[in-house]
Design an enzyme around this catalytic site. Structure first.
Site, mmCIF file in Angstrom:
data_model
loop_
_atom_site.group_PDB
_atom_site.id
_atom_site.type_symbol
_atom_site.label_atom_id
_atom_site.label_comp_id
_atom_site.label_asym_id
_atom_site.label_seq_id
_atom_site.Cartn_x
_atom_site.Cartn_y
_atom_site.Cartn_z
ATOM 1 N N MET A 11 0.837 -1.195 0.061
ATOM 2 C CA MET A 11 -0.063 -0.057 -0.094
ATOM 3 C C MET A 11 0.925 1.308 0.032
ATOM 4 O O MET A 11 1.768 1.123 0.802
ATOM 5 C CB MET A 11 -1.017 0.188 1.210
ATOM 6 N N SER A 12 0.546 2.225 -0.954
ATOM 7 C CA SER A 12 1.497 3.303 -1.102
ATOM 8 C C SER A 12 1.322 4.353 -0.119
ATOM 9 O O SER A 12 2.177 5.398 0.385
ATOM 10 C CB SER A 12 1.226 3.794 -2.249
#
Length: 591
Positions: A11-12
Site C-alpha cells: 500500500m503506497s
C-alpha cells in the site's frame, strides 16, 4: 509435499492501511490458499506499507526486495507461490523494468498469482496471451501512476506558490496556531504560544527534557496532543521545529520517503520566538547530550554530572547518597573505587565540595546568575550570543547532512549543489562571528578577577544555592550546571591529600592538560615535595586554556589554603603567568 504460498501486500499510503485495502488483500490470499491446497506462510507475510512501486523502491529496498533475495539464495523453494492482488502491486515502473521484475520471479520457479482475476503465471506454462496480458496491465499501471504523480505534483506546486506568497496551503499547522476564519492566514493560540515560549526559555536556561516534562505535567498544563500528558519525545520535536521561527519546509515523497523540496519558506507561519533563543536552546541541548543527561533530582542534586573525573585514575566521579544518620550524607567518589576496580580514592562530602567550588572558582561568575550587575549583564549577553551562534552552526551542519541525504534519496543534484554552497557560505559567516564573540568574551574574562569582599558574602551566595529544593532553586542550579558545561573542559577531583596520592594525581593532571600547563604541574610538584603542603584539592581546566587548582581548608569548605591560577595574557607584559593565591592578605604573584 504441500507447496508454500507467500502473501505480498503493498500500500503506497498509510491511509490505505486505515481503510479496507489491507484486510481485502489478506482475505483474498487466505481464500486462494485454502481453495488450492497451499500452505500460507503466515509468519513470512510480506508487507510494504507506505512504499511506492512507481520507482521500484519496494523491489529494491522493501519486503519484496528481501523476498527476491531469498528466492535467489534458495531460501524460498522452487514451486512456491507468490500471491498478489494484481500486478500493479508488484510494480508501477516503466514497462521494461516492470516486465524484467515479472520475468525474474517466474523464471526463478515461483508461481505468480494475481488474486483479482485468479490468473497464475508459471515459468513453463505461461503463454503468449499471458505475456501480453501482463504487459498491458503493467503499462496501464505505470501510466496511471504517472498521471497521478503529474496531477498531484502540479497541485502541490500551485500550493507551494501560494505559500511563497504568504497564503496558507492547508489548515494543517503547528499546534500553537490555527487557520483564520477567512482561511487567509494563521492565528496564534495565545495560551499555547506562551507554553512553547516557556519550553524554549527553560531549555536555554539548562533544564532537560525530563525536568520540563515533569513540570508541565505537575502543573496540570494540558498537552497539545493526546490525553496522557506531556512526553519528552513531543518536547524534543517542538524544540527542533523551525516553525517557531516562522519557517515552513515543503516536502515531496521520493521512493516512499518524505524529503525536503526547495528552500524553507520564511514567514509562512507567525514567528513566536527569536532566532537567538531558538539557537541557545539547541546549543544547550547538545551540551546536555555531551554529558549529564537524565534526571537530576528535585533540586538538581549534582552540578558536576558528566564533568568530574578522578584525579588518580581518570574514572568518572559518581554521586553517592548514603542515606541519613551519623554515617550518612551525599558524597563524590571515584567510580572505579566504588566498584572495587583498583582505585583507592576516598570520598569528598558533596555539600563541602560544591561549596568550595562555587566559592572559589571565580570564572563561573556566580553573581551573574544570582544578581543583576552591569558585569553580569555583559557576561550573560556574550554567553547568550555565543551559545546561539554555536547552536546555529550545529543546525547548519545538520542541514548539510540532510542535504547530502536528499541526493542519496534521488534528489536533484543541481538543488543539492546550490543548497550546499549556500550552507557553506552561511557556515563561514557564523564561524567568523563566533570567533569575534569568543575573542570579546576572552578579553572580558581576562580582566583581573576580584575575590568576594568577605567570607560572609561567600557564605550568603552558597547558602542560597543549598537551600531546600524548590522550582526557583532548580532553575538557578540548572543554569549553573549549563554554564559549567560551556566553560569547563576538565574537572579533576583529588580528595586523598596524602603525599603519594598527590604525586599520582599530578602525573594524571599532566597527561590531561598537556605541555602548555607545565608551569602549573611544576608548582604542584613543588607543593608535593613538602609533606606539610600535601592536601586534597580539585583542578579545573577551562575551554579558554586557563587552569585553576584549589586547595580548600579541611575544617571549613569556605576557606582555602592556597589556589593556583594560570592563563594566557595574565602577566603585566601580556605573557602567560602563574599566580599562587594565598588566603586574604597573603597573595603573591610568580611570573
Amino acid at each position: 509435499m504441500t507447496p508454500r504460498a507467500y502473501s505480498y501486500l503493498r500500500m503506497s499510503t498509510d491511509d490505505q492501511l486505515k481503510g479496507d485495502s489491507r484486510r481485502r488483500q489478506l482475505e483474498a490470499s487466505r481464500a486462494y490458499a485454502e481453495q488450492n491446497g497451499l500452505e500460507l506462510a503466515d509468519n513470512a507475510q510480506l508487507e510494504d506499507i507506505g512504499i511506492s512501486a512507481f520507482k521500484g523502491a519496494n523491489a529494491r529496498d522493501g519486503a519484496l526486495g528481501q523476498f527476491l533475495a531469498a528466492v535467489k539464495a534458495g531460501s524460498v523453494e522452487r514451486g512456491s507461490y507468490l500471491l498478489v492482488e494484481s500486478l500493479d502491486r508488484l510494480s508501477r515502473e516503466e514497462i521494461l523494468p516492470a516486465h524484467t521484475l515479472f520475468l525474474s520471479i517466474v523464471q526463478a520457479g515461483i508461481n505468480l498469482v494475481t488474486l483479482a482475476d485468479n490468473r497464475v503465471y508459471r515459468a513453463k506454462t505461461t503463454n503468449l496471451v499471458d505475456m501480453i496480458t501482463s504487459l498491458v496491465i503493467m503499462e496501464r499501471a505505470h501510466e496511471e501512476s504517472k498521471t497521478k504523480s503529474l496531477r498531484v505534483g502540479a497541485a502541490w506546486k500551485n500550493k507551494r506558490k501560494m505559500a511563497a506568497e504568504g497564503r496558507p496551503m492547508t489548515a494543517r499547522c503547528p499546534a500553537w496556531l490555527r487557520l483564520s476564519t477567512d482561511r487567509q492566514s494563521y492565528e496564534l493560540i495565545p495560551e499555547r504560544v506562551e507554553i512553547v515560549r516557556q519550553i524554549f526559555s527553560d531549555s536555554a536556561a539548562g533544564l532537560g527534557m525530563y525536568s520540563i516534562t515533569t513540570r508541565l505535567n505537575r502543573a496540570g498544563v494540558a498537552a497539545f496532543e493526546g490525553k496522557n500528558g506531556w512526553h519528552r519525545s513531543y518536547l524534543a520535536k517542538t524544540l527542533e521545529n523551525r516553525a517557531v521561527l516562522g519557517q515552513f519546509q515543503p516536502h515531496v515523497k521520493v521512493d516512499g520517503k518524505r524529503v525536503p523540496e526547495g528552500d524553507p519558506i520564511e514567514g509562512y507561519y507567525p514567528a513566536i520566538i527569536s532566532d537567538e533563543l531558538f539557537y541557545q536552546a539547541q546549543h544547550l541541548r547538545s551540551q546536555r547530550k555531551r554529558g549529564g543527561a537524565g534526571r537530576k533530582g528535585p533540586g538538581y542534586t549534582n552540578l558536576f554530572t558528566g564533568l568530574a573525573r578522578c584525579a588518580y585514575c581518570h574514572s568518572t566521579v559518581a554521586y553517592e547518597n548514603k542515606g541519613s544518620g551519623t554515617r550518612g550524607g551525599t558524597y563524590l567518589v571515584c567510580g572505579n573505587a566504588q566498584r572495587g576496580r583498583g582505585c583507592s580514592a576516598t570520598r569528598w562530602r558533596y555539600q563541602d565540595f560544591e561549596a568550595s567550588f562555587l566559592a572559589f572558582v571565580q570564572e563561573l561568575d556566580l553573581e551573574s546568575i544570582l544578581n543583576a550587575t552591569e558585569d553580569a549583564e555583559t557576561r550573560k549577553r556574550l554567553e547568550g550570543e555565543i551559545s546561539a551562534l554555536r547552536g546555529e552552526l550545529s543546525s547548519v551542519s545538520d542541514l548539510m547532512e540532510k542535504t547530502y541525504a536528499v541526493l542519496s534519496a534521488g534528489g536533484s543534484p543541481e538543488f543539492v549543489a546550490a543548497k550546499l554552497n549556500e550552507l557553506t557560505a552561511r557556515q563561514a559567516v557564523l564561524r567568523e562571528r563566533l570567533a569575534s564573540r569568543e575573542s570579546e568574551q576572552l578579553a572580558f574574562n581576562g580582566r583581573d578577577l576580584r575575590f568576594y569582599t568577605s567570607r560572609e558574602e561567600i557564605k550568603e551566595l552558597v547558602k542560597r544555592l543549598q537551600m531546600p529544593p524548590s522550582d526557583e532553586l532548580y532553575k538557578l542550579r540548572a543554569q549553573i550546571a549549563s554554564r559549567l558545561k560551556i566553560l569547563v573542559e576538565t574537572l579533576l577531583i583529588a580528595p586523598q591529600g596524602a603525599l603519594p596520592a598527590m604525586q599520582r594525581s599530578i602525573e594524571e593532571l599532566q597527561k590531561i592538560i598537556g605541555e602548555e600547563h607545565d608551569d602549573v604541574v611544576a608548582h604542584m610538584q613543588r607543593l608535593a615535595a613538602h609533606p606539610d603542603q600535601s592536601r586534597r584539592y580539585f583542578a579545573v581546566g577551562f575551554r579558554d586554556a586557563a587552569v585553576r587548582a584549589v586547595f580548600p581548608a579541611y575544617d571549613d569548605p569556605l576557606r582555602f589554603d592556597q589556589q593556583i591560577v594560570a592563563g594566557q595574557g595574565s602577566s603585566d607584559h601580556g605573557e602567560r603567568s602563574i599566580e599562587v593565591v594565598e588566603p586574604p592578605d597573603r597573595r603573591t604573584r610568580i611570573a
